[in-house]
Motif scaffolding. Structure first.
Motif, mmCIF file in Angstrom:
data_model
loop_
_atom_site.group_PDB
_atom_site.id
_atom_site.type_symbol
_atom_site.label_atom_id
_atom_site.label_comp_id
_atom_site.label_asym_id
_atom_site.label_seq_id
_atom_site.Cartn_x
_atom_site.Cartn_y
_atom_site.Cartn_z
ATOM 1 N N TRP A 120 34.947 51.169 39.818
ATOM 2 C CA TRP A 120 33.503 51.347 39.623
ATOM 3 C C TRP A 120 32.729 51.035 40.900
ATOM 4 N N ASP A 180 47.225 37.521 29.765
ATOM 5 C CA ASP A 180 45.945 37.165 30.378
ATOM 6 C C ASP A 180 45.881 37.657 31.827
ATOM 7 N N ALA A 211 45.476 41.409 31.752
ATOM 8 C CA ALA A 211 44.100 41.751 31.389
ATOM 9 C C ALA A 211 43.173 41.562 32.577
ATOM 10 N N LEU A 212 43.361 40.455 33.322
ATOM 11 C CA LEU A 212 42.542 40.224 34.505
ATOM 12 C C LEU A 212 42.769 41.311 35.545
ATOM 13 N N ASP A 213 44.031 41.684 35.792
ATOM 14 C CA ASP A 213 44.337 42.741 36.757
ATOM 15 C C ASP A 213 43.713 44.068 36.334
ATOM 16 N N TYR A 214 43.750 44.341 35.031
ATOM 17 C CA TYR A 214 43.143 45.585 34.541
ATOM 18 C C TYR A 214 41.638 45.570 34.785
ATOM 19 N N ALA A 215 41.002 44.413 34.472
ATOM 20 C CA ALA A 215 39.559 44.314 34.681
ATOM 21 C C ALA A 215 39.212 44.443 36.165
ATOM 22 N N LEU A 216 39.994 43.801 37.030
ATOM 23 C CA LEU A 216 39.747 43.898 38.472
ATOM 24 C C LEU A 216 39.928 45.324 38.971
ATOM 25 N N ASN A 217 40.935 46.003 38.471
ATOM 26 C CA ASN A 217 41.187 47.388 38.893
ATOM 27 C C ASN A 217 40.047 48.300 38.454
ATOM 28 N N GLN A 218 39.582 48.110 37.203
ATOM 29 C CA GLN A 218 38.454 48.913 36.731
ATOM 30 C C GLN A 218 37.194 48.582 37.530
ATOM 31 N N GLY A 219 37.021 47.283 37.873
ATOM 32 C CA GLY A 219 35.875 46.906 38.692
ATOM 33 C C GLY A 219 35.935 47.538 40.070
#
Length: 413
Positions: A188, A174, A177-185
């Motif tokens: 962007w 989890d 996954a959060l770190d991946y989402a933050l990095n992609q954010g």
């Protein structure tokens, strides 16, 4: 047949000798020879009768207890089949013989010789390529889809979801996954076009804002002071700053966000109705023609990769085949218990297969014997064992001659 000629010659010799001694003058030596030839003639005729009676009626006369093989062909065939099934091919004898052969050692030696030749390795790789190209992948797709659907229907989703959730939390999936989402954010938000988009949206919303009084005056003044670029840059910096704070391990907002993510995941894992809907959705997707097309494309891609790998291996002379074979040999040598288990399984498979199908050998033997007429059967038996039986006649004539000499000598004495 040479042995039959010798047997006939021995009988003729005894008959000629006996007749000759009838016309010679009386003398102890002549009497001795006559007795020997007489006994040899009797022995030769007796053994000729016995040998002939096995295959046919002597002189064509249907004497009782002659032509024994033909009269008892069914009994003999059944005895052979019974011996084949119950003695020669019984489970114990097969297992004992196979254990003596040491199957793994024998197979290993044979495989070592085969793998050692480059031509054999290339041939095996060619055969693998041909087999792969001829595989009807489109016929496997429905089977694969049906297997997936059956597996989904028989699977209780809730324990799997609970276990997956526990594993995800334990392994920290989890957080990753959060770190991946933050990095992609972050990626962007950092783009110039994203800043322009955010500034445009902010300025539009400020213009649409309906705020009266002093607050309305302040909002309008702020909107007039800021343009799209400034607003976009400011919002980008705010978002990036927030993302940077959430990346820090000890940030309280990060802990709150993770706690909320875990809570929502636990809620999903405990919602049986939602899990069943998800299960039905997966089943519907698995039976969809688009899923079949997707599976076929994936299998074709996998086949192309395997064919390319085999082609590359052929160019290298099949060295990986040798390496794989040596690896298996080393594992079997190191894991003695594994080798013994593999050999035992191979023995059990062979023994059970032979035991389950050895009646077919008997049935084949019976069928072939039934197809042969009496003349063909007699000819076959005479070709196989007739030669040895003819020596009985020769031995009978010689032994009779010697016994006749002894008996006549006793009479003369």
């Amino acid at each position: 047949m040479r042995t039959r000629f010798i047997a006939g010659l021995s009988l003729v010799t005894m008959g000629a000798g006996f007749i000759t001694t009838l016309f010679l003058p009386d003398h102890p030596a002549i009497e001795l020879l006559k007795g020997g030839f007489e006994a040899g003639l009797v022995g030769g005729f007796a053994d000729w009768f016995a040998v002939t009676a096995l295959f046919r009626h002597p002189l064509g006369i249907p004497i009782p207890h002659t032509s024994l093989l033909l009269k008892n062909r069914n009994k003999i065939a059944n005895s052979l089949i019974s011996a084949l099934e119950n003695e020669l091919l019984n489970k114990e004898s097969i297992a004992r013989k196979l254990k003596q052969l040491q199957l793994l050692k024998l197979a290993g030696s044979a495989m070592t010789r085969l793998v050692g030749k480059r031509s054999n390795r290339i041939g095996a790789l060619n055969a693998g390529q041909i087999l792969l190209r001829q595989l009807p992948l489109d016929s496997f797709v429905p089977l694969l889809q049906n297997g997936i659907v059956t597996l989904l229907r028989q699977t209780d989703v809730k324990p799997l979801a609970t276990k997956a959730l526990d594993t995800a939390i334990t392994e920290g999936w989890d957080e990753r996954a959060l770190d991946y989402a933050l990095n992609q954010g972050r990626v962007w938000v950092s783009k110039p076009e994203t800043g322009h988009l955010l500034g445009s949206i902010a300025q539009q919303k400020l213009a649409e804002a309906k705020v009266g009084g002093f607050m309305g005056f302040a909002v309008q003044a702020f909107a007039g002071f800021m343009n799209e670029e400034k607003l976009g840059t400011m919002i980008q910096q705010l978002i990036l700053s927030g993302i940077q704070d959430l990346v820090l391990p000890d940030n309280p907002n990060r802990e709150l966000l993770l706690r909320e993510i875990r809570y929502q995941l636990q809620r999903v894992a405990g919602d049986e109705e939602l899990l069943e809907r998800g299960k039905d959705w997966l089943i519907d997707k698995a039976t969809n023609p688009d899923s079949g097309k997707f599976l076929l494309e994936r299998m074709e891609s996998l086949r192309d990769l395997l064919l390319e790998a085999l082609e590359n291996e052929k160019r290298r002379g099949g060295r990986k085949v040798v390496s794989a074979f040596r690896y298996v040999v080393r594992r079997l040598q190191a894991e003695r218990q594994l080798a013994e288990s593999a050999e035992q399984k191979a023995l059990s498979f062979i023994v059970n297969t032979v035991e389950a199908n050895h009646y077919r050998i008997g049935a084949l033997l019976k069928d072939n014997l039934d197809k042969m007429n009496d003349k063909e059967l007699v000819r076959m038996l005479e070709e196989k064992i007739g030669g040895d039986l003819q020596w009985i006649r020769v031995n009978g004539a010689i032994c009779g001659f010697l016994i006749g000499l002894v008996l006549t000598a006793i009479q003369l004495f």
